[in-house]
Design a protein around this motif. Structure first.
Motif, PDB file in Angstrom:
ATOM      1  N   THR B  35       0.861  -1.187   0.000  1.00 52.94           N
ATOM      2  CA  THR B  35       0.000   0.000   0.000  1.00 52.94           C
ATOM      3  C   THR B  35       0.895   1.234   0.000  1.00 52.94           C
ATOM      4  OG1 THR B  35      -0.008  -0.051   2.384  1.00 52.94           O
ATOM      5  CG2 THR B  35      -1.883  -1.080   1.281  1.00 52.94           C
ATOM      6  N   LYS B  36       0.276   2.391   0.091  1.00 53.30           N
ATOM      7  CA  LYS B  36       1.045   3.641   0.200  1.00 53.30           C
ATOM      8  C   LYS B  36       1.949   3.616   1.430  1.00 53.30           C
ATOM      9  CE  LYS B  36       0.686   7.159  -2.715  1.00 53.30           C
ATOM     10  NZ  LYS B  36       0.609   6.391  -3.890  1.00 53.30           N
ATOM     11  N   LYS B  37       1.449   2.959   2.485  1.00 57.87           N
ATOM     12  CA  LYS B  37       2.218   2.926   3.721  1.00 57.87           C
ATOM     13  C   LYS B  37       3.525   2.151   3.544  1.00 57.87           C
ATOM     14  CE  LYS B  37       2.016   1.299   8.370  1.00 57.87           C
ATOM     15  NZ  LYS B  37       1.689  -0.003   8.920  1.00 57.87           N
ATOM     16  N   THR B  38       3.456   1.070   2.766  1.00 58.16           N
ATOM     17  CA  THR B  38       4.646   0.250   2.527  1.00 58.16           C
ATOM     18  C   THR B  38       5.760   1.090   1.920  1.00 58.16           C
ATOM     19  OG1 THR B  38       3.080  -1.459   1.896  1.00 58.16           O
ATOM     20  CG2 THR B  38       5.404  -1.909   1.507  1.00 58.16           C
ATOM     21  N   ILE B  39       5.399   1.828   0.881  1.00 56.26           N
ATOM     22  CA  ILE B  39       6.435   2.577   0.182  1.00 56.26           C
ATOM     23  C   ILE B  39       6.910   3.755   1.019  1.00 56.26           C
ATOM     24  CG2 ILE B  39       4.739   3.871  -1.213  1.00 56.26           C
ATOM     25  CD1 ILE B  39       8.263   2.766  -2.227  1.00 56.26           C
ATOM     26  N   LEU B  41       7.187   3.731   4.301  1.00 59.79           N
ATOM     27  CA  LEU B  41       8.134   3.134   5.247  1.00 59.79           C
ATOM     28  C   LEU B  41       9.460   2.833   4.560  1.00 59.79           C
ATOM     29  CD1 LEU B  41       6.087   0.511   7.275  1.00 59.79           C
ATOM     30  CD2 LEU B  41       7.433   2.377   8.210  1.00 59.79           C
ATOM     31  N   GLY B  42       9.354   2.231   3.376  1.00 61.00           N
ATOM     32  CA  GLY B  42      10.559   1.850   2.647  1.00 61.00           C
ATOM     33  C   GLY B  42      11.408   3.049   2.282  1.00 61.00           C
ATOM     34  N   SER B  43      10.776   4.102   1.764  1.00 65.03           N
ATOM     35  CA  SER B  43      11.545   5.271   1.328  1.00 65.03           C
ATOM     36  C   SER B  43      12.202   5.976   2.502  1.00 65.03           C
ATOM     37  CB  SER B  43      10.650   6.288   0.626  1.00 65.03           C
ATOM     38  OG  SER B  43       9.816   5.661  -0.264  1.00 65.03           O
ATOM     39  N   LYS B  44      11.512   5.943   3.638  1.00 60.76           N
ATOM     40  CA  LYS B  44      12.008   6.674   4.801  1.00 60.76           C
ATOM     41  C   LYS B  44      13.385   6.173   5.215  1.00 60.76           C
ATOM     42  CE  LYS B  44      10.305   7.893   9.377  1.00 60.76           C
ATOM     43  NZ  LYS B  44       9.295   7.494  10.369  1.00 60.76           N
ATOM     44  N   TYR B  49      18.733   7.836  -3.596  1.00 63.62           N
ATOM     45  CA  TYR B  49      18.653   7.609  -5.034  1.00 63.62           C
ATOM     46  C   TYR B  49      18.839   6.150  -5.413  1.00 63.62           C
ATOM     47  CZ  TYR B  49      23.685   8.317  -4.567  1.00 63.62           C
ATOM     48  OH  TYR B  49      24.987   8.244  -4.168  1.00 63.62           O
ATOM     49  N   VAL B  50      18.465   5.250  -4.514  1.00 66.02           N
ATOM     50  CA  VAL B  50      18.475   3.840  -4.846  1.00 66.02           C
ATOM     51  C   VAL B  50      17.209   3.545  -5.649  1.00 66.02           C
ATOM     52  CG1 VAL B  50      17.231   2.998  -2.846  1.00 66.02           C
ATOM     53  CG2 VAL B  50      19.008   1.601  -3.840  1.00 66.02           C
ATOM     54  N   CYS B  51      17.195   2.418  -6.404  1.00 65.23           N
ATOM     55  CA  CYS B  51      16.025   2.176  -7.245  1.00 65.23           C
ATOM     56  C   CYS B  51      14.835   1.677  -6.429  1.00 65.23           C
ATOM     57  CB  CYS B  51      16.364   1.223  -8.384  1.00 65.23           C
ATOM     58  SG  CYS B  51      17.347  -0.189  -7.908  1.00 65.23           S
ATOM     59  N   MET B  52      13.657   1.731  -7.022  1.00 63.43           N
ATOM     60  CA  MET B  52      12.423   1.511  -6.278  1.00 63.43           C
ATOM     61  C   MET B  52      12.262   0.123  -5.653  1.00 63.43           C
ATOM     62  SD  MET B  52      10.948   4.210  -6.013  1.00 63.43           S
ATOM     63  CE  MET B  52       9.358   3.713  -5.409  1.00 63.43           C
ATOM     64  N   PRO B  53      12.609  -0.975  -6.335  1.00 70.15           N
ATOM     65  CA  PRO B  53      12.393  -2.287  -5.718  1.00 70.15           C
ATOM     66  C   PRO B  53      13.024  -2.386  -4.327  1.00 70.15           C
ATOM     67  CG  PRO B  53      13.014  -2.574  -8.000  1.00 70.15           C
ATOM     68  CD  PRO B  53      13.135  -1.114  -7.711  1.00 70.15           C
ATOM     69  N   PHE B  54      14.158  -1.750  -4.145  1.00 74.03           N
ATOM     70  CA  PHE B  54      14.802  -1.749  -2.833  1.00 74.03           C
ATOM     71  C   PHE B  54      13.858  -1.197  -1.774  1.00 74.03           C
ATOM     72  CE2 PHE B  54      17.392  -0.068   0.556  1.00 74.03           C
ATOM     73  CZ  PHE B  54      18.422  -0.964   0.675  1.00 74.03           C
ATOM     74  N   LYS B  55      13.214  -0.085  -2.115  1.00 78.19           N
ATOM     75  CA  LYS B  55      12.336   0.566  -1.145  1.00 78.19           C
ATOM     76  C   LYS B  55      11.101  -0.281  -0.865  1.00 78.19           C
ATOM     77  CE  LYS B  55      14.023   5.032  -2.579  1.00 78.19           C
ATOM     78  NZ  LYS B  55      13.753   6.323  -3.213  1.00 78.19           N
ATOM     79  N   TYR B  56      10.546  -0.886  -1.921  1.00 81.64           N
ATOM     80  CA  TYR B  56       9.376  -1.743  -1.719  1.00 81.64           C
ATOM     81  C   TYR B  56       9.740  -2.944  -0.852  1.00 81.64           C
ATOM     82  CZ  TYR B  56       6.330   0.749  -4.888  1.00 81.64           C
ATOM     83  OH  TYR B  56       5.536   1.699  -5.464  1.00 81.64           O
ATOM     84  N   ASN B  57      10.866  -3.584  -1.169  1.00 79.44           N
ATOM     85  CA  ASN B  57      11.307  -4.741  -0.379  1.00 79.44           C
ATOM     86  C   ASN B  57      11.465  -4.368   1.085  1.00 79.44           C
ATOM     87  OD1 ASN B  57      13.517  -6.529  -2.686  1.00 79.44           O
ATOM     88  ND2 ASN B  57      11.339  -6.176  -2.691  1.00 79.44           N
ATOM     89  N   LEU B  58      12.124  -3.240   1.314  1.00 77.74           N
ATOM     90  CA  LEU B  58      12.372  -2.824   2.698  1.00 77.74           C
ATOM     91  C   LEU B  58      11.055  -2.564   3.421  1.00 77.74           C
ATOM     92  CD1 LEU B  58      14.916  -2.298   4.398  1.00 77.74           C
ATOM     93  CD2 LEU B  58      14.563   0.123   3.989  1.00 77.74           C
ATOM     94  N   GLY B  59      10.120  -1.932   2.704  1.00 74.89           N
ATOM     95  CA  GLY B  59       8.798  -1.697   3.293  1.00 74.89           C
ATOM     96  C   GLY B  59       8.111  -3.011   3.640  1.00 74.89           C
ATOM     97  N   ASN B  60       8.178  -3.975   2.732  1.00 72.10           N
ATOM     98  CA  ASN B  60       7.618  -5.307   2.993  1.00 72.10           C
ATOM     99  C   ASN B  60       8.214  -5.913   4.248  1.00 72.10           C
ATOM    100  OD1 ASN B  60       7.416  -6.343  -0.489  1.00 72.10           O
ATOM    101  ND2 ASN B  60       5.863  -5.472   0.844  1.00 72.10           N
ATOM    102  N   PHE B  61       9.535  -5.840   4.343  1.00 70.98           N
ATOM    103  CA  PHE B  61      10.225  -6.460   5.481  1.00 70.98           C
ATOM    104  C   PHE B  61       9.779  -5.814   6.793  1.00 70.98           C
ATOM    105  CE2 PHE B  61      14.031  -7.509   2.568  1.00 70.98           C
ATOM    106  CZ  PHE B  61      13.393  -8.661   2.153  1.00 70.98           C
TER     107      PHE B  61
END
Lengths: 306, 354
Positions: B35-39, B41-44, B49-61
């Protein structure tokens, strides 16, 4: 016979291999020209040639190639895939040949492809390079050996000077940055000048002997597989107890650096660390203020330790 | 007690969940849907300037750890993805979570032996035969999921009953999750839903618009990371074709690479890294097959696809085929995407009429 002119774009792998290439071609009786230093104009041209999101270093590279167009018979565009198992490089180096080829269909490119996992070794590449110019294989081999020797000597001397610097009483800062960023006239030069004017002894991460560096890198980050990054962070492991601070310098948005530098910043806890990101619109005033405050911290720490 | 979690990628959490539950006999915690919350959390907690999958993965974790997971699995490779694991582990540790991080990447590729050894350490009863059996079932699940997703993509925009395709897909996934599977039951399931899809009433004109979707794998396979662009395109009444699936990446890529380079000789001499070679050669093929347009999607800063883009531009002019580029980051808004898609739709429609 007319003398052949070879153009070397002064960006990317130039800084790693230039002594070797120059000696090699000169031995074969060619004239070698290098593109001019990077300026504001170079950046503008590079921006117009490449996709917006590409990294600043690649924009600079394209611009240098463009500036050599028409001035020489051949332009050397090296392509690197890997240096063996677990020794890969940024994908930009995988693709740079094809990008240039599609962007400038009219230039003559000298090919140079290192892909050790598929047995494209360095020596074969030099035979390939030499073949375009000289038919005598023995002459090519001798030139290659001479070039390798010259390059080794050049970097050894530089490293020797750097080792002497470590005994200096001045504050010492380790600069961690790819050679094509730190030695570039636009990206690294202003920072080097500023730091030197403040009386700082600069230690360059890329000068450390490559084998030693890779060994140290494995301790700091076991899963890292980019050779160029390994060589840089290996220097952190090697120098971290003999310098007073570390500066990471990258060009926006460098792929490997985005991960590696962040990990290093999180792992190093014994000395102050800062990271400087250069993009097309960077202003020198902002940069100078940041450097000054960083140096202040370092000097203060030194005083307290004494 | 081990509670295992892994990052999301589209609907593939179903087969992965199945495999892990069966070979490790531990509890598997699937991260909450993106959700919006995942991303956020991940971006925070990610580098800027890392690519997006990194941020999504981190949010998932982070979300999975909050739900009680204590073992994180990460796998991937090809580009920057291979190095995600080490930094993600460090970031999560700095945040104060207690967990075990298991990395299946070796030499920048997912290693099946590592998976077996890890599962064996948790589940002593596991042997090569049972492991292969479950791995086979998982592979069949992935293949039938990919095969069944092809037809809806091409026909979803022409359905007579609203949401009939999406509802069928949901039913299929429920059944895939519920049952105990054997290879035969999976094949039966596949045939059943294939018939079901084909029987849905559609109203499709013969010369409808056809586009190809190419680009970076995560954006393509995880609809949440690309603002559901595939669905948006299809619902406009376009036949959408795409080729990057998990089936392709796991089972076909290795054999195809050489052929691809040969086909794309006109533009390529060397492999461009990650999936960029595919993007270029596929686009060329689509252009040769007279598709009406190509949509290229990637996450912000994806270097391999940037390499491909500079060559795609040339293909676009050579073959006179329109290509539109999307680059997704955490700030990409739905409205902006929709406007651009509609403009693109109008353009290819006009071009087709002429």
């Amino acid at each position: 016979m007319k003398q052949i002119t070879i153009g070397l774009p002064k960006a990317y792998l130039y800084y790693r291999y230039h002594i070797m290439w120059e000696t090699f071609f000169k031995n074969l009786g060619c004239k070698v020209i290098t593109s001019e230093n990077t300026t504001k104009k170079t950046i503008e041209l590079g921006k117009s040639l490449s996709i917006d999101e590409s990294c600043l270093s690649s924009k600079i590279y394209l611009s240098h190639v463009a500036s050599l167009q028409g001035k020489c018979d051949y332009i050397l565009v090296p392509r690197v895939y890997d240096y063996g198992k677990n020794e890969q490089v940024c994908v930009k180096f995988n693709a740079i040949y094809d990008i240039i080829k599609n962007l400038f269909p009219n230039i003559n490119i000298l090919e140079y492809n290192i892909e050790k996992s598929k047995h494209h070794y360095e020596l074969f590449n030099y035979f390939h390079l030499g073949h375009a110019i000289e038919k005598n294989i023995i002459k090519i081999l001798l030139s290659y050996l001479k070039a390798r020797k010259a390059s080794k000597k050049y970097f050894k001397e530089k490293l020797k000077k750097q080792t002497q610097k470590l005994n200096s009483y001045k504050p010492k800062i380790l600069l961690v940055s790819h050679p094509y960023n730190i030695y570039d006239n636009y990206i690294g030069e202003p920072i080097i000048k500023k730091l030197e004017s403040m009386g700082i002894e600069l230690i360059y991460a890329d000068l450390l002997d490559k084998k030693t560096a890779r060994m140290y890198a494995e301790k700091l980050s076991p899963t890292l597989y980019w050779t160029y990054s390994k060589e840089l962070i290996g220097a952190i492991g090697y120098y971290r107890y003999s310098v007073d601070g570390i500066i990471f310098l990258t060009a926006f948005p460098c792929g490997p650096d985005s991960l590696v530098n962040e990990l290093m910043i999180r792992k190093i806890d014994n000395i102050p660390v800062t990271s400087i990101l250069v993009d097309e619109q960077s202003s020198t005033t902002g940069l100078e203020t940041r450097l000054e405050s960083f140096i202040d911290i370092i000097k203060e720490r030194r005083k307290n330790n004494e | 007690m081990n509670k295992i979690t892994f990052p999301h990628m589209g609907d593939y959490y179903i087969p992965i969940n199945y495999l892990l539950e069966n070979i490790t006999k531990s509890i598997v915690i699937v991260p909450p849907p993106i959700t919006k919350k995942t991303i956020e959390l991940g971006s925070k907690y990610s580098p800027d300037y890392v690519c997006m999958p990194f941020k999504y993965n981190l949010g998932n974790f982070i979300e999975a750890l909050e739900n009680g997971a204590n073992v994180i699995l990460q796998a991937g490779g090809g580009c920057r993805y291979g190095y995600y694991a080490e930094l993600q582990e460090q970031i999560l540790k700095d945040l104060g979570y207690k967990f075990e991080f298991v990395n299946f990447i070796e030499n920048n590729h997912v290693s099946i032996f590592n998976i077996y050894n890890y599962a064996k350490s948790l589940n002593k009863k596991l042997n090569i035969i049972s492991f292969s059996y479950y791995a086979l079932n998982t592979a069949i699940m992935i293949i039938i999921m990919d095969k069944l997703s092809k037809y809806p993509r091409e026909n979803l925009g022409f359905e007579k009953e609203k949401n009939s395709f999406l509802n069928t897909k949901r039913q299929f996934q429920e059944e895939l999750k519920m049952k105990k599977h054997t290879p035969l039951s999976l094949v039966r399931l596949f045939l059943k839903y294939k018939r079901k899809y084909k029987s849905l009433p559609i109203n499709k004109p013969k010369n409808c618009l056809k586009i190809g979707l190419v680009g970076e794998l995560y954006s393509i396979m995880e609809p949440n990371s690309s603002n559901n662009i595939e669905l948006k395109l299809a619902s406009l009444g376009i036949e959408v074709h795409r080729f990057t699936t998990l089936t392709y990446l796991l089972f076909q890529k290795k054999h195809r690479l050489k052929k691809l380079l040969k086909k794309g000789k006109k533009y390529l001499k060397y492999h461009l890294g990650a999936d960029a070679t595919e993007s270029v050669v596929l686009s060329m093929e689509l252009a040769e097959k007279h598709y009406d347009g190509i949509v290229h999607i990637k996450s912000f800063g994806c270097t391999p696809e940037l390499n491909a883009m500079s060559i795609l531009e040339k293909i676009s002019t050579d073959y006179e085929i329109p290509i539109i580029y999307f680059s997704f980051d955490s700030g990409t808004s739905d409205v902006g995407i929709e406007t651009r898609i509609e403009a693109f739709y109008d353009m290819i429609l006009q071009k087709k009429k002429d």
